[in-house]
Scaffold this motif. Structure first.
Motif, PDB file in Angstrom:
ATOM      1  N   ARG A  73       0.828  -1.205   0.000  1.00 27.16           N
ATOM      2  CA  ARG A  73       0.000   0.000   0.000  1.00 27.16           C
ATOM      3  C   ARG A  73       0.867   1.261   0.000  1.00 27.16           C
ATOM      4  N   ALA A  76       2.291   1.649  -3.471  1.00 26.73           N
ATOM      5  CA  ALA A  76       1.252   2.093  -4.403  1.00 26.73           C
ATOM      6  C   ALA A  76       0.875   3.553  -4.204  1.00 26.73           C
ATOM      7  N   PRO A  96      -1.381   7.923  -5.206  1.00 34.73           N
ATOM      8  CA  PRO A  96      -1.567   6.908  -6.252  1.00 34.73           C
ATOM      9  C   PRO A  96      -1.304   7.511  -7.627  1.00 34.73           C
ATOM     10  N   ARG A 100       1.374   3.010 -11.429  1.00 35.16           N
ATOM     11  CA  ARG A 100       1.457   1.943 -10.425  1.00 35.16           C
ATOM     12  C   ARG A 100       0.052   1.396 -10.215  1.00 35.16           C
ATOM     13  N   VAL A 102      -2.520  -1.628  -8.727  1.00 35.85           N
ATOM     14  CA  VAL A 102      -2.647  -2.687  -7.732  1.00 35.85           C
ATOM     15  C   VAL A 102      -3.656  -3.722  -8.211  1.00 35.85           C
ATOM     16  N   VAL A 178       1.562  -3.957  -8.770  1.00 36.16           N
ATOM     17  CA  VAL A 178       1.599  -4.291  -7.346  1.00 36.16           C
ATOM     18  C   VAL A 178       0.569  -5.397  -7.119  1.00 36.16           C
TER      19      VAL A 178
END
Length: 272
Positions: A73, A76, A96, A100, A102, A178
């Motif tokens: 986290r 990210a 964010p 990147r 997730v 990620v």
């Protein structure tokens, strides 16, 4: 030499790594993190130092609840570390960013949107979906779901739904993927197949990848380096270099040796 075990990887964390390809370089520098304050303060990460080279695939292993997902986290940009710094290509990560992406354990697809529209979400949010429609079609082709573009999520298997989640990530051409236990809820056969698919996608696209998994074999099958964490608050206990070519074969005796070493580091080798 197949594996190099470094007991103190932090000492090498800032060695220069030449940038190449579309993948991001990630520098995690002296990162500690805690939740709460005073008597309720919970230390989660303790002085973590790690570099992910451009285009590298790195997996994180450690006891459940030690702080691996928290570190993802932070990388990210979803949270800020209590202390230390995380950089992408030399620039501090503070929020964010579409570079990147997730991918979580749950696909988190919108049930009222068809597959194509779920994949297009990122482009739609940026206001470019009309002129970049081809990127959605291309992402669906890359995960083998072009024939299901008009399907709804409830019409998909678990593995297909996770492929949609991967396509939704890939449509943004991320520099860093990620991955937080992205295959954790799949049945064993689907999981094995998707591990191979994920390697193929990573090799083709060239993004950097940072994976959290509790599956030792999965970490060794996918990653070029496996970082083993201690109990919470997590420190880097060791680094395993998986210096094996792709595609990898699960029965390779060198992977078996690395598996035993990883289990030993996790305190789980007594029955093996």
């Amino acid at each position: 030499m197949v594996a190099v075990l470094a007991r103190e990887p932090a000492a090498q964390a800032h060695d220069p790594v030449p940038a190449s390809g579309p993948g991001a370089r990630i520098d995690i520098r002296n990162v500690s993190h805690a939740f709460g304050d005073g008597d309720k303060r919970l230390e989660v990460l303790d002085d973590v130092n790690l570099t992910v080279a451009p285009g590298e695939f790195v997996a994180l292993l450690g006891p459940s609840g030690c702080g691996k997902s928290t570190l993802l986290r932070l990388v990210a940009g979803l949270d800020a570390p209590s202390s230390g710094q995380i950089l992408q290509d030399g620039t501090p990560i503070e929020n964010p960013d579409p570079s990147r992406i997730v991918v979580f354990q749950d696909p988190t697809l919108y049930p009222w949107r068809r597959v194509w529209d779920n994949v297009a979400l990122g482009l739609q949010a940026r206001g470019i979906v009309k002129r970049e429609r081809h990127r959605v079609d291309d992402a669906l082709r890359r995960v083998g779901l072009e024939a299901f573009d008009r399907a709804f999520p409830h019409q998909l298997s678990g593995g297909m739904a996770q492929r949609v989640a991967l396509a939704r990530a890939l449509v943004n051409d991320p520099q860093l993927l990620v991955l937080d236990e992205p295959l954790g809820k799949l049945d064993s056969l689907t999981r094995l197949a998707m591990q191979s698919d994920l390697v193929e996608l990573w090799q083709r696209a060239g993004f950097s990848a940072l994976l959290v998994t509790h599956d030792v074999e999965e970490a060794l099958f996918l990653a070029q380096r496996v970082i083993v964490f201690s109990d919470r608050p997590a420190k880097i206990r060791a680094e395993l270099k998986v210096d094996l070519p792709y595609p990898r074969h699960r029965g390779d005796p060198r992977l078996t040796a690395l598996r035993h070493e990883a289990l030993r580091l996790l305190g789980l080798d007594a029955s093996w």
